[in-house]
Motif scaffolding. Structure first.
Motif, short mmCIF file in Angstrom:
data_model
loop_
_atom_site.label_atom_id
_atom_site.label_comp_id
_atom_site.label_asym_id
_atom_site.label_seq_id
_atom_site.Cartn_x
_atom_site.Cartn_y
_atom_site.Cartn_z
N VAL A 282 0.83 -1.21 0.00
CA VAL A 282 0.00 0.00 0.00
C VAL A 282 0.87 1.26 0.00
O VAL A 282 0.50 2.29 -0.59
N GLN A 283 2.05 1.19 0.62
CA GLN A 283 2.97 2.34 0.56
C GLN A 283 3.42 2.57 -0.89
O GLN A 283 3.48 3.72 -1.36
N ALA A 284 3.69 1.47 -1.60
CA ALA A 284 4.11 1.61 -3.00
C ALA A 284 2.97 2.17 -3.84
O ALA A 284 3.18 3.06 -4.69
N TYR A 285 1.74 1.71 -3.60
CA TYR A 285 0.58 2.25 -4.34
C TYR A 285 0.41 3.75 -4.07
O TYR A 285 0.13 4.53 -4.97
N ALA A 286 0.57 4.12 -2.79
CA ALA A 286 0.38 5.54 -2.43
C ALA A 286 1.39 6.41 -3.17
O ALA A 286 1.05 7.47 -3.70
N LYS A 287 2.63 5.94 -3.26
CA LYS A 287 3.66 6.72 -3.97
C LYS A 287 3.36 6.77 -5.47
O LYS A 287 3.53 7.81 -6.11
N THR A 288 2.91 5.65 -6.03
CA THR A 288 2.60 5.60 -7.46
C THR A 288 1.49 6.59 -7.80
O THR A 288 1.55 7.33 -8.79
N ILE A 289 0.47 6.63 -6.94
CA ILE A 289 -0.66 7.52 -7.18
C ILE A 289 -0.24 8.98 -7.02
O ILE A 289 -0.58 9.84 -7.83
#
Ligand SMILES: Nc1ncnc2c1ncn2[C@@H]1O[C@H](COP(=O)(O)OP(=O)(O)OP(=O)(O)O)[C@@H](O)[C@H]1O
Ligand SMILES: [Mg+2]
Length: 351
Positions: A282-289
């Motif tokens: 979820v940390q990686a998703y947050a950065k991607t978004i």
């Protein structure tokens, strides 16, 4: 010494949240490092220089005596803020950065950001286009879908003309989404105008309520899951994602206005009750978004965690900054102090 302009109040429905956020920011900013120019914006949009007690910002009394405060105007040509005292005395200030501690319309939606960009003054946080896109949930969803492939709730977009034939709109949503559905204004905040629709009889009122907040509404499939939030911080292109938090709705049907601000039944888990692998995901998703939406300095990215993984819900480009708000709480949990966070946000804003 750099001069920072802090804006608080404003014309949105989140005026009160802004006062609490500004009180916390102003109580924590390092005045030995920065000169401050505080500008209070009344609910009806008048700008005043405010040098009085911070406590009066928290309680809302700052604007009781506006006739004694200097009015403020931004000179777009020179980039100076011109303050005119009631006796006519004019002072002009050049600010190195503006921190709009404002939420919602005319604060978080790109309008203020665009105005200061024209005047050549850097603004803490997202720029004009990014703020505008992130304020509008339908636009946000399109960019996230096109650029990231991260899962989101299926949605139908409707405008007033679609609602003119409510039966046709309802049938379209029933076929595409089924019950329950969530109906929400595309650009609003604090859950104002958001409804959970469980049956056909509730559909029309929910759409009408959402349309009262914005000319465009989203009707979404209901996601069954827990709500997870991540604070993202950016400094000159380098992204940091915080420890995720989980909202505990205390038994409420969804995270509505009462649950957020009025009832004391809700709380949070920090860290969220997810595995280390899910945390990293979820940390990686947050950065991607954050990156896909061209965000700058800070934003809070909100998800659901379901049995089959994460679903992106929305992004807040100026999340609450009160001591009980999730953005500072998550960053503090990740190792920063509140005052250190404000300092980093300001220094990340300077070129
Ligand atoms: N598709 C959905 N499925 C399940 N719950 C939803 C859905 N959409 C919204 N909700 C619920 O409604 C709440 C408010 O919706 P959302 O976060 O989209 O709106 P908001 O008004 O922008 O809130 P914020 O103040 O965080 O900006 C969510 O926190 C969640 O509890
Ligand atoms: Mg939300």
């Amino acid at each position: 010494m750099k001069t920072i302009c802090i804006l608080f109040g404003g014309r949105s429905s989140e005026y009160d949240v802004s006062l609490s956020s500004a009180y916390a920011v102003l109580s924590n900013i390092d005045r030995s490092t920065y000169n401050l120019l505080c500008i209070g914006i009344t609910r009806d949009g008048r700008w005043f220089r405010y040098d009085g007690a911070l406590e009066e910002i928290r309680t809302g009394h700052w604007c009781d005596y506006t006739e004694t405060l200097p009015t403020v105007a931004l000179d777009l040509s020179s980039g100076k803020l011109r303050c005119t005292a009631p006796d006519g005395t004019v002072t002009e200030t050049v600010c190195d950065a503006v921190f709009p501690v404002l939420h919602g319309k005319f604060g978080e939606d790109g309008t203020i950001q665009g105005m200061f960009a024209v005047a050549g003054i850097p603004v803490v946080g997202c720029g004009c286009t990014s703020s505008g896109v992130c304020m509008d949930k339908a636009f946000t969803k399109s960019i996230v879908a096109a650029d990231t492939g991260i899962r989101q709730a299926k949605a139908v977009i409707a405008r007033a003309e679609d609602a003119a034939d409510m039966d046709a709109l309802r049938t379209k949503c029933e076929n595409a989404l089924g019950y329950p559905m969530f109906v929400k204004p595309s650009a609003a905040g604090s859950s104002v105008g958001v409804s959970k629709v469980k049956s056909a009889g509730q559909f029309s009122d929910a759409v009408t309520r959402a349309l009262a907040e914005d000319g465009k509404v989203l009707i979404e499939e209901a996601i069954v899951g827990r709500e997870i939030e991540v604070a993202v911080f950016e400094d000159h292109g380098e992204l940091f994602a915080s420890t995720p938090a989980e909202i505990d709705m205390g038994g409420s049907e969804f995270y509505d206005y009462d649950t957020k601000y009025i009832s004391d039944a809700s709380g949070y888990y920090l860290p969220a009750r997810i595995t280390p692998e899910q945390t990293a995901e979820v940390q990686a998703y947050a950065k991607t978004i954050f990156h896909a939406l061209d965000c700058k300095v800070f934003s809070r990215v909100d998800f659901f965690v379901t049995e089959t993984g994460f679903v992106f819900n929305e992004i807040n480009t100026i999340p609450g900054f009160t001591p009980i708000s999730m953005y500072p709480k998550m960053m503090i949990h990740s190792g920063m102090t509140y005052a250190g966070l404000i300092d980093r946000m300001l220094s990340a804003t300077f070129a």
